[in-house]
Enzyme design. Structure first.
Site, mmCIF file in Angstrom:
data_model
loop_
_atom_site.group_PDB
_atom_site.id
_atom_site.type_symbol
_atom_site.label_atom_id
_atom_site.label_comp_id
_atom_site.label_asym_id
_atom_site.label_seq_id
_atom_site.Cartn_x
_atom_site.Cartn_y
_atom_site.Cartn_z
ATOM 1 N N HIS A 87 25.940 1.461 126.061
ATOM 2 C CA HIS A 87 25.678 1.292 127.602
ATOM 3 C C HIS A 87 24.172 1.603 127.667
ATOM 4 O O HIS A 87 23.326 2.006 126.933
ATOM 5 C CB HIS A 87 26.228 2.644 128.216
ATOM 6 C CG HIS A 87 26.134 2.801 129.731
ATOM 7 N ND1 HIS A 87 26.501 1.759 130.418
ATOM 8 C CD2 HIS A 87 25.685 3.457 130.681
ATOM 9 C CE1 HIS A 87 26.068 1.901 131.743
ATOM 10 N NE2 HIS A 87 25.587 3.154 131.707
ATOM 11 N N TRP A 133 25.231 4.331 136.382
ATOM 12 C CA TRP A 133 26.369 4.382 137.037
ATOM 13 C C TRP A 133 26.312 5.555 138.255
ATOM 14 O O TRP A 133 27.179 5.511 139.036
ATOM 15 C CB TRP A 133 27.495 5.051 136.233
ATOM 16 C CG TRP A 133 28.151 4.240 135.280
ATOM 17 C CD1 TRP A 133 27.873 3.012 135.089
ATOM 18 C CD2 TRP A 133 29.007 4.295 134.118
ATOM 19 N NE1 TRP A 133 28.487 2.220 134.080
ATOM 20 C CE2 TRP A 133 29.337 3.093 133.575
ATOM 21 C CE3 TRP A 133 29.797 5.478 133.801
ATOM 22 C CZ2 TRP A 133 30.370 3.017 132.747
ATOM 23 C CZ3 TRP A 133 30.744 5.345 132.670
ATOM 24 C CH2 TRP A 133 30.970 4.149 132.190
ATOM 25 N N GLN A 161 26.241 1.344 139.903
ATOM 26 C CA GLN A 161 26.819 0.018 139.407
ATOM 27 C C GLN A 161 28.233 0.073 139.869
ATOM 28 O O GLN A 161 29.093 1.190 140.052
ATOM 29 C CB GLN A 161 26.958 0.293 137.747
ATOM 30 C CG GLN A 161 27.499 -0.815 137.225
ATOM 31 C CD GLN A 161 27.594 -0.865 135.541
ATOM 32 O OE1 GLN A 161 26.633 0.377 135.084
ATOM 33 N NE2 GLN A 161 28.205 -1.462 134.925
#
Length: 500
Positions: A260, A286, A98
């Site tokens: 998240h 991430w 990301q």
């Protein structure tokens, strides 16, 4: 692309017709093959006028300072890396990470999609390249409100200092994920319109499949069995952490990111100290920041399992993926989502071929949006759908054999501007003396609904039911009367059923 365990009947498209998997509708009227052939003949590279490389396409970026946005430069992958490739050694959740755009919900769904190779090839056509027949033009396919669409993009990506602003290639060489993200941004209206969401939205747009959401604070008794079946059925799975104060506390103590979206990428039972331990594998899009509690990458508990299991589970570390005990998963994550082509994974009946029937409808304020009060004549102005259950299989009384889906289809082009109404439906048993066509209030004024769903402010409402032989009337409605919106109503049935 055939869906396992699913038979399409009365869908919005004919098999092979426009909008079908083999013949998707051309988004914004752009024909990929024609455009590419013209570009190759003229020796030009594509620049998409319908999604131009400018701040409008970037959209509102809440977390990026305005002065930084002024530095954005749109570059092609070959400008960033002369050795750029579309796909290298297949596709994987570890191919990307990301960036600065807050679309973890979408990226966690991409990670889940990589486990579905056939579906992946439908969404991401693999015969694309930066070498052969390259003209700066690519295309991707999404399921949008009952039909598949083919979305054409150029390969100009937003960068700052030659670093991609959004999704980037882990190897700095592979670009299928950033280009897939751009295609979805175009469908949403802009990159900014992708900020904030839930994985089931992307799951649906990748497959047109069936989604089930589980509240982990009160997990259902068969949750572990459901997750096992989901993994075996090659479903897409995701989960989300708590937001707010509780999320902040968990984040500070255990390394999870508050509010998240994560991917659920596996389940496993291991033997530790002569006990069977249920583990769940979770992935952070991430590409970093992991759970640090029991069974994390650095946990000493891995010393209590066999060398074979430890080697299998600990091949990579510090890649954003981690294991955790099932009990901890239910404690520190708020919700989990599962999506598959058919509802087979729900009850483990892998043999059943579900019938699937879709219809389009619309509520019009003042005409056909009578609200939820079935005791009023206004209610009976709502759209009506008659469903006939012609057979029931199985010996277990009360088995759920019908799934109803009600999905809002907004008129607004930009995702951020969409407001979803609170929606639900009532189901009535149709009496034998009922005439054909629309049924009047007078026929039901003394009858309670057989089923009255909960109302939710959501894009899609899904409910499982047990319906016996007979004819039923389904009336979808908005909680507040006189709301205008289009919708898709879908019935999945284990046995033969017709909807009109």
């Amino acid at each position: 692309m055939a869906s396992i365990g699913l038979k399409m009947v009365n869908s919005l498209y004919e098999d092979g017709g426009e909008g079908s998997p083999s013949n998707p509708e051309k988004f914004k009227g752009q024909d990929f093959e024609e455009l590419r052939e013209s570009l190759l003949a003229e020796k030009k590279t594509f620049q998409d006028e319908t999604f131009p490389p400018n701040l409008d396409s970037l959209g509102e970026q809440d977390d990026i300072p305005a002065e930084e946005l002024e530095k954005v430069e749109w570059l092609r992958p070959l400008d960033l890396n002369p050795d750029a490739s579309f796909v290298v050694d297949g596709t994987s959740r570890f191919d990307f990470k990301q960036g600065d755009v807050g679309n973890c919900w979408f990226l966690s769904a991409i990670g889940a999609l990589t486990f579905r190779k056939t579906l992946m090839a439908q969404v991401v056509p693999m015969d694309q390249s930066f070498r052969e027949n390259y003209a700066g033009i690519f295309h991707f396919r999404f399921w949008r409100f009952g039909k598949w669409v083919d979305v054409v993009i150029d390969d100009l990506l937003p960068t700052i200092g030659k670093v991609p602003l959004s999704v980037s290639s882990t190897s700095e060489k592979e670009y299928w994920a950033p280009l897939l993200e751009k295609a979805y941004a175009k469908v949403c209206g802009s990159y900014g319109d992708m900020i904030a969401g839930n994985p089931p939205e992307a799951f649906k747009d990748f497959s047109g499949g069936v989604s089930v959401s589980c509240d982990l604070s009160e997990p259902q008794p068969d949750l572990w069995d459901l997750m096992n079946r989901a993994v075996q059925s090659r479903t897409m799975m995701g989960c989300g952490t708590f937001a707010g104060e509780k999320g902040e506390e968990i984040s500070a103590e255990f390394g999870l990111v508050e509010g998240h979206a994560y991917g659920v990428t596996g389940v496993l039972v291991v033997e530790s100290c002569e006990e069977q331990v249920k583990l769940v594998r979770v992935w952070n899009p991430w590409g970093m920041k992991e759970w640090n509690g029991d069974w994390s990458d650095k946990s000493n508990l891995w010393e209590t399992v066999s060398d074979e299991v430890r080697s299998l589970c600990m091949k990579k570390r510090d890649d954003g993926e981690f294991w955790m005990k099932m009990d901890d998963f239910c404690t520190y994550f708020e919700e989990m989502h599962i999506c598959c082509d058919s509802p087979n994974f729900v009850d483990g009946d892998e043999v059943c071929l579900w019938n699937c029937s879709l219809k389009e409808g619309r509520w019009e304020a003042g005409k056909s949006a009578g609200g939820p009060d079935y005791s009023t004549e206004e209610f009976w102005t709502n759209p009506q759908y008659r469903v006939t259950v012609k057979a029931v299989e199985g010996d277990n009384e009360g088995d759920k054999n019908v799934l109803l889906s009600l999905m809002q289809k907004p008129d607004e082009e930009y995702r951020r501007k969409i407001t979803y109404h609170s929606i639900g439906f009532s189901v009535f048993l149709v009496p034998p003396e009922a005439p054909k066509g629309r049924l009047p209030y007078s026929l039901f004024k003394d009858q309670e609904p057989l089923i009255l769903s909960m109302f939710h402010e959501t894009r899609e409402l899904i409910e499982f039911y047990c319906l016996e032989l007979g004819e039923y009337l389904i009336i979808p409605c908005t909680f507040e009367p006189n709301k205008t919106s289009s919708f898709i109503i879908t019935i999945y049935s284990k046995t033969e059923a017709e909807m009109e």
